[in-house]
Design an enzyme around this catalytic site. Structure first.
Site, PDB file in Angstrom:
ATOM      1  N   HIS A 137      -2.690 -18.126   6.539  1.00 60.20           N
ATOM      2  CA  HIS A 137      -2.432 -17.905   7.972  1.00 60.20           C
ATOM      3  C   HIS A 137      -3.677 -17.328   8.654  1.00 60.20           C
ATOM      4  O   HIS A 137      -4.447 -16.587   8.023  1.00 60.20           O
ATOM      5  CB  HIS A 137      -1.265 -16.915   8.113  1.00 60.20           C
ATOM      6  CG  HIS A 137      -0.807 -16.734   9.523  1.00 60.20           C
ATOM      7  ND1 HIS A 137      -1.138 -15.619  10.253  1.00 60.20           N
ATOM      8  CD2 HIS A 137      -0.063 -17.521  10.335  1.00 60.20           C
ATOM      9  CE1 HIS A 137      -0.585 -15.721  11.455  1.00 60.20           C
ATOM     10  NE2 HIS A 137       0.071 -16.870  11.537  1.00 60.20           N
TER      11      HIS A 137
ATOM     12  N   SER B  23      11.352 -23.947  -0.257  1.00 56.41           N
ATOM     13  CA  SER B  23      10.919 -23.953   1.135  1.00 56.41           C
ATOM     14  C   SER B  23      11.941 -24.621   2.051  1.00 56.41           C
ATOM     15  O   SER B  23      12.727 -25.470   1.621  1.00 56.41           O
ATOM     16  CB  SER B  23       9.578 -24.683   1.229  1.00 56.41           C
ATOM     17  OG  SER B  23       9.205 -24.844   2.566  1.00 56.41           O
TER      18      SER B  23
HETATM   19  C1  LIG Z   1       2.202 -17.314   6.201  1.00 56.62           C
HETATM   20  C2  LIG Z   1       2.235 -16.489   7.457  1.00 56.62           C
HETATM   21  N1  LIG Z   1       1.658 -15.286   7.452  1.00 56.62           N
HETATM   22  C3  LIG Z   1       1.641 -14.504   8.543  1.00 56.62           C
HETATM   23  C4  LIG Z   1       2.234 -14.911   9.712  1.00 56.62           C
HETATM   24  C5  LIG Z   1       2.166 -14.027  10.914  1.00 56.62           C
HETATM   25  O1  LIG Z   1       3.404 -13.465  11.156  1.00 56.62           O
HETATM   26  P1  LIG Z   1       3.727 -12.814  12.582  1.00 56.62           P
HETATM   27  O2  LIG Z   1       3.814 -13.941  13.550  1.00 56.62           O
HETATM   28  O3  LIG Z   1       5.029 -12.119  12.303  1.00 56.62           O
HETATM   29  O4  LIG Z   1       2.633 -11.882  12.915  1.00 56.62           O
HETATM   30  C6  LIG Z   1       2.861 -16.163   9.768  1.00 56.62           C
HETATM   31  C7  LIG Z   1       3.497 -16.630  10.999  1.00 56.62           C
HETATM   32  O5  LIG Z   1       4.003 -17.694  11.124  1.00 56.62           O
HETATM   33  C8  LIG Z   1       2.854 -16.973   8.613  1.00 56.62           C
HETATM   34  O6  LIG Z   1       3.385 -18.189   8.614  1.00 56.62           O
END
Ligand SMILES: Cc1ncc(COP(=O)(O)O)c(C=O)c1O
Length: 376
Positions: free
Chosen positions: A119, A316
């Site tokens: 991400h 998933s």
């Molecule tokens: C794998 C992953 N990590 C982190 C995040 C970030 O999360 P947030 O939107 O709650 O900050 C996301 C959001 O979709 C995600 O898919």
């Protein structure tokens, strides 16, 4: 200046009405929310600000510390994490930043390993924390390529701050933490393993009870979003780490607490609602996970059947396929990158919604198909 959102003097400002939730199926947010908790308690409470570290006691009086501690206890039990530290964050992003900060403090000057499917908050955190990154290639299903990883680790000289994706954003793939831990051990590398488990952190324990088990695996920390699988009206999340990693944080007299949280003021309402949802639904989570995965499997099969080949990783509910037209993506609020788009079958994506989506996709495919040349 004219502004549609602001109204004339003395009029009550109005809300822009959001689109129908059944058309919001591309992001991992549970929109099947129970409104009653907030409706009841907003009438009698004021600001709830969980300022400071919940473990040390929140000195600011208008707080939801008890609820926050109950949330942390729930997650710690879920991951079999005995001596823990954590807090309710503003979301998965803050959880990643907070955990990678702990990891960097512990390791000194590490290099961050993560896959190219991580991400964007992981890359941003590394940038903010000034940590160099080693990006590891992924395979076609979105999981880290362990052959590439092994080659890199073989010649690694620095301590490794590892961020594994437990459910990647676009393809819902989970990096294999058993292989990662084995490789780190085999090459005798000093490491800190963080898990970015924004969505799947609340699903995998109900599909494989041992996978995210801190009592048998040397995982240092985990970040999960609260508004994703559990579902809340405010974005929120949970970060948990082994207690040993927070010992070197400084004391702040103003809040009578150690400076362990990324932000000062924190949303107590989010902690309170998250706790309410957990206590009310904890025995239902397993069933909800099963339904979400079952709808994803149905959706994948139906898309394959209508000529839109779709993919779904194990554990998933993220079904991905070739990116349709921009208009179609907008209508269904489908998240996409250059080539693929996905649907995430959260709790509000019911059988009826899936059927409606398939009907619409059938039309979309027909309109996109090149028309046959007319016979003369
Ligand atoms: C794998 C992953 N990590 C982190 C995040 C970030 O999360 P947030 O939107 O709650 O900050 C996301 C959001 O979709 C995600 O898919």
């Amino acid at each position: 200046m004219e502004n549609d959102i602001l109204t004339m003097e003395n009029e009550t400002p109005s809300f822009v009405s959001p689109p129908k939730k059944e058309f919001c199926i591309g992001y991992p947010t549970n929109l099947a929310l129970d409104n009653t908790f907030l409706i009841e308690h907003l009438q009698t409470h004021s600001l709830l600000n969980n300022l400071g570290d919940p473990q040390q006691g929140i000195f600011y009086a208008m707080n939801a510390q008890t609820e926050e501690l109950a949330v942390l206890a729930y997650f710690a039990e879920l991951y079999k994490l005995d001596k823990y530290w954590g807090y309710v964050t503003h979301g998965g992003t803050e959880g990643n930043l907070s955990a990678l900060y702990l990891g960097r403090k512990h390791l000194g000057a590490p290099v961050l390993y993560c896959s190219d499917q991580s991400h964007y908050s992981v890359f941003k955190s590394a940038d903010l924390l000034g940590i160099p990154i080693q990006v590891v290639a992924s395979n076609s299903n979105g999981e880290m390529d362990y052959v590439v990883l092994e080659k890199l680790l073989k010649s690694e000289k620095k301590p490794v701050l590892f961020c594994a994706s437990i459910g990647t954003t676009m393809k819902g793939a989970t990096d294999n933490i058993d292989i990662i831990l084995l490789l780190l051990k085999n090459y005798n590398i000093k490491y800190y393993l963080h898990l970015d488990a924004a969505l799947s952190g609340m699903m995998i324990p109900f599909l494989d009870a041992d996978y995210l088990d801190f009592s048998t695996k040397n995982i240092a920390s985990i970040s999960v979003s609260g508004h994703k699988f559990i579902g809340t009206h405010f974005p929120c999340g949970v970060v948990l780490a082994r207690e040993q990693y927070v010992s070197n944080m400084s004391d702040i007299a103003y809040i009578q607490s150690k400076d362990t949280t990324v932000t000062g003021s924190r949303n107590g309402w989010a902690a309170a609602e998250l706790n309410h949802a957990i206590q009310k639904r904890k025995t239902q989570f397993r069933g909800e996970v099963g339904n979400c995965v079952a709808q994803a499997q149905r959706l994948k099969k139906s898309l394959d059947r209508i000529g839109c080949p779709a993919h779904l990783n194990d554990w998933s509910n993220t079904v991905y396929f070739k990116k349709p037209s921009v208009e179609f993506c907008n209508k269904w609020n489908l998240a996409s990158d250059k080539t693929i788009a996905h649907v995430i079958t959260m709790q509000h994506v019911t059988r009826e919604v899936v059927n409606k989506f398939i009907d619409d996709m059938t039309k979309e495919l027909r309109s996109a198909a090149p028309s046959k040349p007319k016979k003369r």
